[in-house]
Motif scaffolding. Structure first.
Motif, mmCIF file in Angstrom:
data_model
loop_
_atom_site.group_PDB
_atom_site.id
_atom_site.type_symbol
_atom_site.label_atom_id
_atom_site.label_comp_id
_atom_site.label_asym_id
_atom_site.label_seq_id
_atom_site.Cartn_x
_atom_site.Cartn_y
_atom_site.Cartn_z
ATOM 1 N N SER A 327 0.826 -1.204 0.000
ATOM 2 C CA SER A 327 0.000 0.000 0.000
ATOM 3 C C SER A 327 0.861 1.255 0.000
ATOM 4 O O SER A 327 0.524 2.252 -0.646
ATOM 5 C CB SER A 327 -0.919 0.004 1.230
ATOM 6 O OG SER A 327 -1.821 -1.069 1.189
ATOM 7 N N ALA A 328 1.961 1.209 0.708
ATOM 8 C CA ALA A 328 2.870 2.354 0.731
ATOM 9 C C ALA A 328 3.457 2.605 -0.652
ATOM 10 O O ALA A 328 3.529 3.750 -1.109
ATOM 11 C CB ALA A 328 3.981 2.124 1.743
ATOM 12 N N ARG A 329 3.851 1.543 -1.330
ATOM 13 C CA ARG A 329 4.402 1.703 -2.682
ATOM 14 C C ARG A 329 3.357 2.264 -3.630
ATOM 15 O O ARG A 329 3.666 3.113 -4.491
ATOM 16 C CB ARG A 329 4.931 0.365 -3.190
ATOM 17 C CG ARG A 329 6.269 -0.031 -2.587
ATOM 18 C CD ARG A 329 6.885 -1.204 -3.319
ATOM 19 N NE ARG A 329 6.130 -2.422 -3.060
ATOM 20 C CZ ARG A 329 6.391 -3.266 -2.044
ATOM 21 N NH1 ARG A 329 7.383 -2.999 -1.210
ATOM 22 N NH2 ARG A 329 5.671 -4.356 -1.878
ATOM 23 N N ALA A 330 2.107 1.847 -3.484
ATOM 24 C CA ALA A 330 1.029 2.371 -4.329
ATOM 25 C C ALA A 330 0.835 3.866 -4.090
ATOM 26 O O ALA A 330 0.619 4.641 -5.018
ATOM 27 C CB ALA A 330 -0.269 1.614 -4.058
ATOM 28 N N ALA A 331 0.918 4.277 -2.829
ATOM 29 C CA ALA A 331 0.785 5.698 -2.499
ATOM 30 C C ALA A 331 1.931 6.493 -3.118
ATOM 31 O O ALA A 331 1.712 7.576 -3.679
ATOM 32 C CB ALA A 331 0.758 5.887 -0.985
ATOM 33 N N LEU A 332 3.135 5.951 -3.040
ATOM 34 C CA LEU A 332 4.286 6.660 -3.598
ATOM 35 C C LEU A 332 4.202 6.742 -5.123
ATOM 36 O O LEU A 332 4.668 7.727 -5.714
ATOM 37 C CB LEU A 332 5.584 5.971 -3.180
ATOM 38 C CG LEU A 332 5.889 5.988 -1.672
ATOM 39 C CD1 LEU A 332 7.214 5.307 -1.390
ATOM 40 C CD2 LEU A 332 5.896 7.398 -1.126
ATOM 41 N N ASP A 333 3.600 5.761 -5.752
ATOM 42 C CA ASP A 333 3.375 5.836 -7.203
ATOM 43 C C ASP A 333 2.467 7.008 -7.534
ATOM 44 O O ASP A 333 2.671 7.710 -8.538
ATOM 45 C CB ASP A 333 2.757 4.533 -7.716
ATOM 46 C CG ASP A 333 3.757 3.388 -7.757
ATOM 47 O OD1 ASP A 333 4.976 3.664 -7.694
ATOM 48 O OD2 ASP A 333 3.321 2.224 -7.828
ATOM 49 N N ARG A 334 1.469 7.229 -6.691
ATOM 50 C CA ARG A 334 0.563 8.363 -6.877
ATOM 51 C C ARG A 334 1.328 9.677 -6.695
ATOM 52 O O ARG A 334 1.143 10.625 -7.469
ATOM 53 C CB ARG A 334 -0.592 8.263 -5.881
ATOM 54 C CG ARG A 334 -1.416 9.528 -5.690
ATOM 55 C CD ARG A 334 -2.105 9.987 -6.935
ATOM 56 N NE ARG A 334 -2.872 11.206 -6.689
ATOM 57 C CZ ARG A 334 -3.202 12.087 -7.627
ATOM 58 N NH1 ARG A 334 -2.834 11.884 -8.882
ATOM 59 N NH2 ARG A 334 -3.889 13.169 -7.323
ATOM 60 N N TRP A 335 2.199 9.716 -5.712
ATOM 61 C CA TRP A 335 3.010 10.914 -5.508
ATOM 62 C C TRP A 335 3.877 11.190 -6.728
ATOM 63 O O TRP A 335 4.071 12.341 -7.112
ATOM 64 C CB TRP A 335 3.911 10.739 -4.301
ATOM 65 C CG TRP A 335 3.232 10.589 -2.988
ATOM 66 C CD1 TRP A 335 1.895 10.408 -2.744
ATOM 67 C CD2 TRP A 335 3.860 10.589 -1.712
ATOM 68 N NE1 TRP A 335 1.659 10.291 -1.410
ATOM 69 C CE2 TRP A 335 2.848 10.397 -0.746
ATOM 70 C CE3 TRP A 335 5.171 10.718 -1.285
ATOM 71 C CZ2 TRP A 335 3.114 10.345 0.625
ATOM 72 C CZ3 TRP A 335 5.448 10.667 0.068
ATOM 73 C CH2 TRP A 335 4.427 10.482 1.015
ATOM 74 N N GLN A 336 4.406 10.115 -7.317
ATOM 75 C CA GLN A 336 5.274 10.292 -8.481
ATOM 76 C C GLN A 336 4.534 10.962 -9.620
ATOM 77 O O GLN A 336 5.086 11.825 -10.317
ATOM 78 C CB GLN A 336 5.807 8.933 -8.943
ATOM 79 C CG GLN A 336 6.786 9.015 -10.104
ATOM 80 C CD GLN A 336 8.060 9.732 -9.737
ATOM 81 O OE1 GLN A 336 8.820 9.267 -8.888
ATOM 82 N NE2 GLN A 336 8.318 10.876 -10.360
ATOM 83 N N ARG A 337 3.269 10.600 -9.821
ATOM 84 C CA ARG A 337 2.475 11.236 -10.881
ATOM 85 C C ARG A 337 2.288 12.722 -10.602
ATOM 86 O O ARG A 337 2.310 13.552 -11.519
ATOM 87 C CB ARG A 337 1.122 10.531 -11.012
ATOM 88 C CG ARG A 337 1.229 9.125 -11.582
ATOM 89 C CD ARG A 337 -0.118 8.599 -12.021
ATOM 90 N NE ARG A 337 -1.012 8.344 -10.899
ATOM 91 C CZ ARG A 337 -1.021 7.218 -10.184
ATOM 92 N NH1 ARG A 337 -0.152 6.246 -10.463
ATOM 93 N NH2 ARG A 337 -1.883 7.047 -9.196
ATOM 94 N N VAL A 338 2.116 13.073 -9.321
ATOM 95 C CA VAL A 338 1.986 14.485 -8.951
ATOM 96 C C VAL A 338 3.293 15.208 -9.235
ATOM 97 O O VAL A 338 3.304 16.342 -9.735
ATOM 98 C CB VAL A 338 1.595 14.619 -7.461
ATOM 99 C CG1 VAL A 338 1.660 16.076 -7.017
ATOM 100 C CG2 VAL A 338 0.198 14.067 -7.245
ATOM 101 N N CYS A 339 4.405 14.557 -8.920
ATOM 102 C CA CYS A 339 5.716 15.159 -9.211
ATOM 103 C C CYS A 339 5.863 15.434 -10.704
ATOM 104 O O CYS A 339 6.401 16.472 -11.111
ATOM 105 C CB CYS A 339 6.839 14.217 -8.779
ATOM 106 S SG CYS A 339 7.017 14.038 -6.997
ATOM 107 N N ASP A 340 5.407 14.504 -11.509
ATOM 108 C CA ASP A 340 5.574 14.611 -12.961
ATOM 109 C C ASP A 340 4.653 15.642 -13.588
ATOM 110 O O ASP A 340 5.000 16.275 -14.586
ATOM 111 C CB ASP A 340 5.334 13.248 -13.616
ATOM 112 C CG ASP A 340 6.372 12.210 -13.215
ATOM 113 O OD1 ASP A 340 7.454 12.625 -12.764
ATOM 114 O OD2 ASP A 340 6.090 10.999 -13.336
#
Length: 441
Positions: A327-340
């Motif tokens: 679940s943490a990795r999934a959340a960080l994937d979402r953060w990555q999209r925001v970064c991009d």
């Protein structure tokens, strides 16, 4: 039409203004009643521009995605009501509100403070700007604004004590501890119910290692801070940190259960208190038993949100503590999209610090040599140095566990430049004998 903005701007007219004053007083003292008072004011005067604007601000500053629609609705009503208002402070509120809605807290604070050149003693504009800079991690801007306000205000103004409280906190965040203490005590003399000034003094005691004095001070001011809204949980958090520093773990856990997180809450401020407290104990090897359980479900609900990266990182800590790595990795994937994709302050914070710290927490951050650079960028997350210290401690612990003595030494040295020798530094040095105490003055 009747001009509505209350005596905060030097004019008073009608019951709606009395309600608005009640709301501003609640904002100043961190007590209950802000939103109900605004609702009463709006019920009396539906065209009360400033009341609609303050309602929108209060909702947005909660950093809850589900409140954005209600906040935008209040902002639209503020804009629609502006034609009935004296366009000055109201226009500043509306324009700053638009910037906040678009994730630009620092620019919003700039706009509010620009209006203070025409309305220097407008406490509402000052306090909102202070709150925005705090959430944006703009310590220098916070200090510059409060320093100017203190020099321009009269000590006879009814809100001057609260302005001093803000100035004390800004001084403390700048590392000016002795001056911060003097100003905080002056603030509390003028405004004994100034919880923010009281809070600033709590920070001074922590940074100077005065745990016994800090504990006693909080105990002596209980009649003040226990009347606050959920800010009272944060004051209790400070008291519990003093207990940890003094080796009184049982007392600290008792405070946690009764006064820091007495009932489940997903308010990010309550979560920050609870998670950072339990994580600090975890780093010290102290078992928090089942206290992570209610936080786990909240983390699963909130971790992927990017409204406030400071809050989301605390949810990642919960996931790490409860081994919810997927679940943490999934959340960080979402953060990555925001970064991009994003160009807001929160996207910038995610890009430059939050994502990397989140990855480090779950063991996906690679080498630890970049940790000192991350620690330097932590103010981008907002909050206080004391709150962000949980991430400094985490990075230092990860570097120690990786056997990276150079990085550990750099992190501890940087941390010691802001605060006196404390339990965490003593334990870190004991567990990593290669780190000399003289390297962490």
């Amino acid at each position: 039409m009747t001009y509505h903005f209350s005596k905060i701007s030097g004019q008073t007219c009608g019951a709606e203004n009395a309600q608005f004053d009640t709301a501003v007083r609640a904002l100043a003292t961190h007590r209950f009643g802000l939103l109900p008072a605004l609702q009463h004011a709006i019920a009396i005067a539906p065209d009360f521009c400033a009341a609609h604007a303050l309602k929108a601000f209060s909702l947005l500053l909660l950093a809850r995605a589900e409140l954005n629609e209600e906040a935008r609705s209040a902002a639209e009503l503020a804009v629609a009501s502006a034609r009935y208002a004296r366009l000055g402070p109201e226009l500043a509120l509306i324009e700053a509100l638009d910037l906040v809605c678009n994730g630009r807290f620092r620019q919003a604070a700039d706009r509010l403070e620009a209006q203070l050149w025409d309305d220097p003693c407008n406490f509402l504009l000052f306090k909102l700007a202070h709150a925005l800079r705090f959430m944006a991690g703009d310590d220098a801007g916070m200090l510059a604004a409060s320093d100017l306000a203190v020099r321009r205000w009269s000590s006879k103004h009814s809100y001057f004590g609260y302005v001093l409280g803000c100035h004390s906190f800004a001084l403390e965040e700048a590392g000016e501890y002795e001056q911060a203490e003097l100003v905080a005590k002056q603030a509390l003399t003028l405004a004994p119910d100034d919880a923010w000034g009281l809070h600033a003094l709590c920070h001074v005691y922590e940074m100077q290692g005065r745990a016994a004095e800090g504990f006693a001070f909080i105990e002596s001011t209980r009649p003040v801070w226990t009347q606050c809204n959920n800010f009272r949980f944060h004051i209790a958090w400070h008291q519990a940190l003093y207990c940890i520093e003094r080796g009184e773990t049982s007392r600290a856990l008792e405070l946690y259960d009764k006064e820091i997180f007495p009932v489940p809450s997903d308010d990010f401020r309550d979560i920050a208190n609870a998670v950072s407290f339990l994580w600090r104990l975890r780093l010290l090897g102290i078992d928090a038993e089942d206290r992570w359980t209610p936080l786990k479900s909240i983390a699963h609900k909130r971790a992927a949100e990017t409204t406030l990266m400071f809050a989301s990182l605390h949810h990642i800590l919960t996931m790490a503590a409860t081994e919810a790595h997927e679940s943490a990795r999934a959340a960080l994937d979402r953060w990555q999209r925001v970064c991009d994709e994003g160009d807001t302050e929160q996207a910038y914070a995610a890009r430059h610090v939050a994502l990397a710290i989140g990855q480090a927490i779950i063991g996906a951050g690679g080498p630890t040599s970049h940790f000192p650079g991350l620690a330097e960028q932590l103010p981008l997350l907002g909050g206080s140095a004391a709150q962000r210290d949980v991430f400094v401690q985490t990075l230092a612990s990860l570097a120690r566990d990786a056997g990276d003595v150079v990085t550990l030494s750099a992190l501890l040295k940087n941390r010691s430049s802001r605060r006196t020798d404390d339990l965490f530094i003593r334990m870190a040095c004991a567990k990593s004998p290669c780190v000399r105490r003289e390297e962490t003055p």
